[in-house]
Design a protein around this motif. Structure first.
Motif: not given
Length: 365
Positions: A20-21, A23-25, A27-28, A31
């Motif tokens: 989860k961490e 995937e969040a990174y 995505l950021q 971007s």
């Protein structure tokens, strides 16, 4: 592991404890890459490295020696020992808040913490300019607030203390002390004041320069510091007399030392203002020793030179000058700065109730 391609086409990888961490990174990071603002952790400098880059920039910009010394103190005594090894890319807002909490726990004043935080933000901003970090999380951190409203009140003499100080001032120093009381000049501006900046015909002091602790001339602290201050009649007369008795020097200083050169701030305090306060009885009791070396309480001067600047502002406010005019006379860069220091004096005046009643009577009678 999160894998992605940075803006330069290079593959980057970073490991996380959970998917989860990662995937969040990812995505950021994608971007930021798309926006052209991504900085990989591997190229991010530490806070200590970024601080040195910032200080080098300050030196190239030829900031005053006093300012540079203050910045280096912030870096060497407060920032680097605590978070110097932290990479800028990992300097989060909560981390900055924890840093401030640690400073406070170590006994640093809130005002010192605020100044250190300003320097830390400038460090990150310089790194942003160089493309070494994406965001400035210092700006997102909680601001350092004063603990109580009274902390915002500057220390200054009462009118009775001010009168005692003036009465105790020897004739030799009277022009200097009266100038500080009735013009609100900073000590550095007083020390750098030239006769060419004093219009004795129109009764105006033109603040155009200041002198730092190393006796180097420079412009006022800010653009707003360049200002004209009207002289009251008695001070104007005193300065006219002083010009005839003033020690001559190549610089044309209004308040030089005995040789006509720049007088040091320390000498003004130790040889002039502190002895005047002792004579006037404007003192506080501090720890000291008697002639036998025994610990006793001894009287000591109560105020710094800057207290007379605050006193000048209070006198102007008492006479009804508005906040914008006070800002102009004090040379403050913003009206907020004026309100932060003197807002409590600019609040309800004793005659406001009568004034409001008069307005009401005029409309309703």
């Amino acid at each position: 592991m999160a894998g992605y391609t940075d803006g330069g086409g290079k593959r980057r990888f970073k490991q996380f404890a959970t998917k989860k961490e990662a995937e969040a990174y990812l995505l950021q990071a994608r971007s930021q890459v798309a926006s052209g603002v991504h900085t990989p952790d591997s190229v991010s400098p530490t806070v200590a490295e970024a601080a040195e880059l910032w200080l080098q920039r300050c030196e190239r910009d030829k900031l005053e020696a006093t300012t540079l010394r203050q910045y280096r103190t912030h870096v060497n005594l407060h920032i680097v020992p605590r978070i110097g090894a932290t990479k800028l890319s990992r300097l989060t807002a909560p981390g900055v808040n924890a840093f401030v909490d640690q400073l406070l726990a170590d006994g640093r004043s809130r005002e010192m913490c605020r100044r250190v935080l300003v320097s830390l933000s400038a460090i990150v901003t310089e790194a942003q300019r160089r493309g070494l970090v994406t965001v400035n999380n210092v700006r997102s951190a909680s601001p350092v607030k004063r603990s109580t409203r009274d902390d915002a009140r500057p220390e200054m003499p009462t009118k009775a203390e001010l009168k005692a100080i003036i009465e105790a001032t020897p004739d030799k120093w009277r022009p200097m002390i009266l100038t500080l009381v009735f013009t609100g000049l900073r000590g550095s501006e007083l020390r750098g004041l030239l006769w060419e900046d004093v219009d004795l015909r129109k009764g105006v002091v033109r603040v155009r320069r200041r002198v730092d602790r190393f006796n180097a001339f420079g412009p006022p602290k800010s653009k707003a510091g360049t200002r004209d201050i009207p002289l009251p009649p008695n001070l104007l007369r005193v300065l006219k007399e002083w010009k005839l008795a003033c020690p001559n020097g190549k610089l044309g200083l209004v308040f030089p030392n005995g040789n006509g050169g720049i007088e040091s701030h320390g000498n003004i305090l130790s040889r002039v203002f502190w002895p005047i306060q002792i004579t006037a009885g404007v003192t506080v009791m501090r720890d000291g020793n008697d002639e036998q070396g025994r610990a006793v309480k001894v009287p000591d001067a109560k105020f710094s030179l800057h207290a007379l600047r605050h006193a000048a502002a209070a006198l102007w406010i008492e006479q009804g000058l508005g906040a914008k005019r006070i800002q102009s006379l004090m040379g403050h860069a913003s009206i907020q700065q004026t309100f932060d220091r003197y807002g409590y004096l600019l609040e309800a005046r004793d005659d406001e109730a009568a004034m409001m009643a008069g307005i009401e009577t005029g409309l309703l009678s």
